[in-house]
Design a protein around this motif. Structure first.
Motif, mmCIF file in Angstrom:
data_model
loop_
_atom_site.group_PDB
_atom_site.id
_atom_site.type_symbol
_atom_site.label_atom_id
_atom_site.label_comp_id
_atom_site.label_asym_id
_atom_site.label_seq_id
_atom_site.Cartn_x
_atom_site.Cartn_y
_atom_site.Cartn_z
ATOM 1 N N THR A 74 -51.168 11.665 14.494
ATOM 2 C CA THR A 74 -52.156 11.236 15.639
ATOM 3 C C THR A 74 -51.892 12.146 16.719
ATOM 4 O O THR A 74 -52.553 11.936 17.931
ATOM 5 C CB THR A 74 -52.007 9.751 16.045
ATOM 6 N N ALA A 75 -50.921 13.197 16.764
ATOM 7 C CA ALA A 75 -50.851 13.974 17.815
ATOM 8 C C ALA A 75 -52.207 14.545 18.450
ATOM 9 O O ALA A 75 -52.234 14.854 19.618
ATOM 10 C CB ALA A 75 -49.893 15.188 17.680
ATOM 11 N N GLY A 76 -52.930 15.084 17.620
ATOM 12 C CA GLY A 76 -54.140 15.708 18.137
ATOM 13 C C GLY A 76 -55.185 14.760 18.935
ATOM 14 O O GLY A 76 -55.270 13.573 18.353
ATOM 15 N N GLY A 77 -55.440 15.079 20.227
ATOM 16 C CA GLY A 77 -56.245 14.292 21.064
ATOM 17 C C GLY A 77 -55.031 13.600 21.983
ATOM 18 O O GLY A 77 -55.777 13.023 22.949
ATOM 19 N N THR A 78 -54.021 13.426 21.726
ATOM 20 C CA THR A 78 -53.079 12.640 22.846
ATOM 21 C C THR A 78 -52.984 13.549 24.014
ATOM 22 O O THR A 78 -53.004 14.743 24.150
ATOM 23 C CB THR A 78 -51.725 12.836 22.220
ATOM 24 N N PRO A 79 -53.236 12.756 25.157
ATOM 25 C CA PRO A 79 -53.166 13.202 26.487
ATOM 26 C C PRO A 79 -51.881 14.081 26.637
ATOM 27 O O PRO A 79 -50.757 13.606 26.464
ATOM 28 C CB PRO A 79 -53.408 12.240 27.486
ATOM 29 N N LEU A 80 -52.077 15.349 27.254
ATOM 30 C CA LEU A 80 -50.987 16.264 27.494
ATOM 31 C C LEU A 80 -51.216 16.782 28.836
ATOM 32 O O LEU A 80 -52.210 17.673 29.026
ATOM 33 C CB LEU A 80 -50.874 17.099 26.165
ATOM 34 N N LYS A 81 -49.965 16.833 29.613
ATOM 35 C CA LYS A 81 -50.197 17.341 30.861
ATOM 36 C C LYS A 81 -48.953 18.143 31.165
ATOM 37 O O LYS A 81 -47.582 17.502 30.837
ATOM 38 C CB LYS A 81 -50.340 16.457 32.104
#
Length: 250
Positions: free
Chosen positions: A166-173
């Motif tokens: 599920t990594a794709g689409g996880t919020p990343l900043k």
């Protein structure tokens, strides 16, 4: 007359350029003719590296390749990675193998087989700078010899293993030296963070010593490759997980 390729000589030149923080154009190097020669040179360049941490990717022709991660550090131990001009940063997920994935001659490994062999997943950060000015855009084999451009890796906190799905689409900043350099959904070049690892598991030409239990494999960028114009603190927020470490002038 074709010059005999010298893998040890290429490795020595790549090493000296890296030590000096310098880059040279592809055309100034004697190029490996095939993946075997490229890996010979990489093995000389990697002599003495014993972290058992690896990056995996594929060549433009679809051949899976790996290189050792060095210097390798764990954030919990107070990691610091040296900064060099031109250095780039990638947010990644790394996985630890809980059991061997031996070379198979019959049925190929499925993605589910690879997931089953993974004991843990982690948030990580890869730093990249190549001694080759064009990186792999002119000669991917030369880039492979240069450890696929790796110049450091920081292993961060453990993640829920389900994040490999599920990594794709996880919020990343991501911020660097107080400036936001990435703010958006995590995106892997292949959509699936395990694509290249599955490809490598099914490569009949890989070393028999590869993909053993305990090995750590980083799986490719979730943020693209972002140049860091100066030293400074990296801070990554991936979902609820955080990884911070300094990139300091060498």
């Amino acid at each position: 007359m074709t010059e005999t390729f010298d893998p040890r000589g290429l490795a020595a030149r790549l090493h000296s350029l890296r030590q000096a923080g310098r880059q040279e154009e592809t055309g100034t190097f004697a190029l490996p003719a095939d993946l075997h020669q490229a890996m010979e040179a990489q093995n000389f360049l990697a002599d003495g590296i014993s972290s058992n941490a690896w990056k995996v990717t594929v060549s433009p022709e679809g051949q899976a390749v790996t290189a050792p991660l060095h210097p390798y550090a764990e954030a919990a131990s107070g990691a610091s990675i040296p900064w060099y001009p031109g250095i780039k940063f990638e947010t990644e997920i790394a996985v630890r193998l809980g059991k061997d994935l031996p070379i198979r001659t019959g049925t190929a490994y499925s993605r589910a087989d690879v997931v089953e062999a993974i004991s843990a997943a982690y948030l990580g950060a890869e730093l990249l700078v190549s001694a080759v000015r064009e990186s792999g855009s002119v000669s991917f084999l030369l880039f492979t010899s240069d450890r696929l451009g790796n110049s450091g890796y920081v292993l961060g906190p453990k993640l829920d293993k389900s994040l490999v799905d599920t990594a794709g689409g996880t919020p990343l900043k991501v911020t660097h030296a107080g400036r936001t350099i990435y703010d958006g959904p995590a995106q892997h070049p292949k959509g699936d963070v395990l694509t290249w690892l599955v490809d490598y598991a099914n490569d009949g030409l890989r070393p028999g010593t590869s993909l053993k239990a305990g090995a750590l494999i980083t799986t490719g960028t979730l943020s693209g490759a972002i140049e860091l114009p100066e030293p400074g603190e990296i801070d990554i927020l991936f979902g609820d997980a955080r990884l911070s470490f300094p990139v300091s002038k060498a």
